[in-house]
Scaffold this active site. Sequence first.
Site, PDB file in Angstrom:
ATOM      1  N   TYR A  53      -1.257  -0.563  10.429  1.00  0.00           N
ATOM      2  CA  TYR A  53      -2.058  -1.046   9.353  1.00  0.00           C
ATOM      3  C   TYR A  53      -0.736  -0.519   8.207  1.00  0.00           C
ATOM      4  O   TYR A  53       0.173  -1.607   7.705  1.00  0.00           O
ATOM      5  CB  TYR A  53      -2.512  -0.652   8.526  1.00  0.00           C
ATOM      6  CG  TYR A  53      -3.282  -1.085   6.860  1.00  0.00           C
ATOM      7  CD1 TYR A  53      -3.235  -1.845   6.447  1.00  0.00           C
ATOM      8  CD2 TYR A  53      -2.667   0.261   6.073  1.00  0.00           C
ATOM      9  CE1 TYR A  53      -3.974  -2.698   4.836  1.00  0.00           C
ATOM     10  CE2 TYR A  53      -3.359  -0.060   4.458  1.00  0.00           C
ATOM     11  CZ  TYR A  53      -3.869  -1.533   3.955  1.00  0.00           C
ATOM     12  OH  TYR A  53      -3.953  -1.939   2.908  1.00  0.00           O
ATOM     13  N   SER A 112       1.044  -1.455   0.155  1.00  0.00           N
ATOM     14  CA  SER A 112      -0.554  -0.033   0.405  1.00  0.00           C
ATOM     15  C   SER A 112       0.701   1.507   0.191  1.00  0.00           C
ATOM     16  O   SER A 112       1.856   1.103   0.367  1.00  0.00           O
ATOM     17  CB  SER A 112      -0.761   0.165   1.076  1.00  0.00           C
ATOM     18  OG  SER A 112      -1.473   1.240   1.444  1.00  0.00           O
TER      19      SER A 112
END
Length: 248
Positions: free
Chosen positions: A157, A143
Site C-alpha cells: 500500500y 498517504s
Amino acid sequence: MEKVLLITGGSRGIGAATALLAATQGYRICINYLSDHVAAERICGQVRELGAHAISVQADVSNEDEIIRLFSRIDADLGRITHLVNNAATVAHSCRLEAMSEFRLLKMMMSNVVGPMLCTKHALLRMSPRHGGKGGSIVNVSSVASRLGSPGEYVDYAASKGALDTFTIGLAKEVAGEGIRVNAVRPGYIFTDFHALSGDPFRVSKLEPDIPMGRGGVAEEVAEAIVWLLSKKASYATGTFIDVGGGR
Ligand code: NAP
C-alpha cells in the site's frame, strides 16, 4: 465556466466529506463508488440539499472500460469535467511481504496506481486545450505512508502511494503549460471505514498515542485541504503535497 467535479470513491469517508464541502462551492458533482449504492445515494441526496447538482455512478475505477463508461455519464449528465479527485483506493490485511500474494499486489497497484492514472488520462482528454478543453485541477489522495513505508503492515500500500506521489510530480510538470494543476493530499490516520480492510476497524484509536498531536483525524479535515488545492485559491500550486497527518 461550469465547474464539473468527479470524486472517485465519493460515497464514504474522505471522498464523501469532499463532496459535501465542494457542494457549497459551486461544483456540479459526480460521486463515484464501487458497490455501496445506498451510501452513494445518501451522500448524493445531501449534496443536492446543499444546492449542488449531483449524480452517483457505480464504476470500478481500476478498470478502463468502466472508467470510459463513467466519463460518458459525466459528459452526458454534468458536462465536460474540469476537476478530478483521485480518492478511491484499497488496502489489505496487515502482514509482512513474504505473505503477500501476486493477486493482492496486482489488485493494490491496479486500484491505487493504474486506476488514478487512467482516470487522469480520461480527464486530460477533456481538460487539456490539446483536446478542446479549458484547463482544470486534479488532486490525488495519497498517504503519509508514502513517506513512512508502513513496515510490517502493508509495504505494498505504501509503495502504491509512493508511485502516486511520483505520478503527481511528473504529470504536474507535463501539463503545467495547459492550465491544468496536479497536486496531492497525504492523510495520516483518519477515522473512516477504510481500516476495516486492514483487519482492524479500531486501528486509529489504538494508534493515537503514536500520533504527535495525540489523536486521529476526521475526514472533514482532509477534505479542507483537497478542496483548497482544487480551487482557484491554490492557483500557483502544482506538483505539491499537503500532509494532513497530525504531525506524522
Ligand atoms: P473509505 O472510507 O473506505 O471509502 C472508500 C471509497 O472508495 C468508497 O466510496 C468505496 O466505494 C470506494 N472505492 C474503493 N475501491 C474502489 C474502486 N476500485 N472503484 C471505485 N470506488 C472504489 O476510504 P477513506 O478512508 O475515505 O480513504 C480515501 C482515500 O484516502 C484513499 O485513497 C486512502 O488510501 C486515503 N487515505 C486514507 C487514510 C485513512 O486513515 N482513512 C489515510 C491515508 C490515506 P464502496 O463503498 O462502494 O466500496
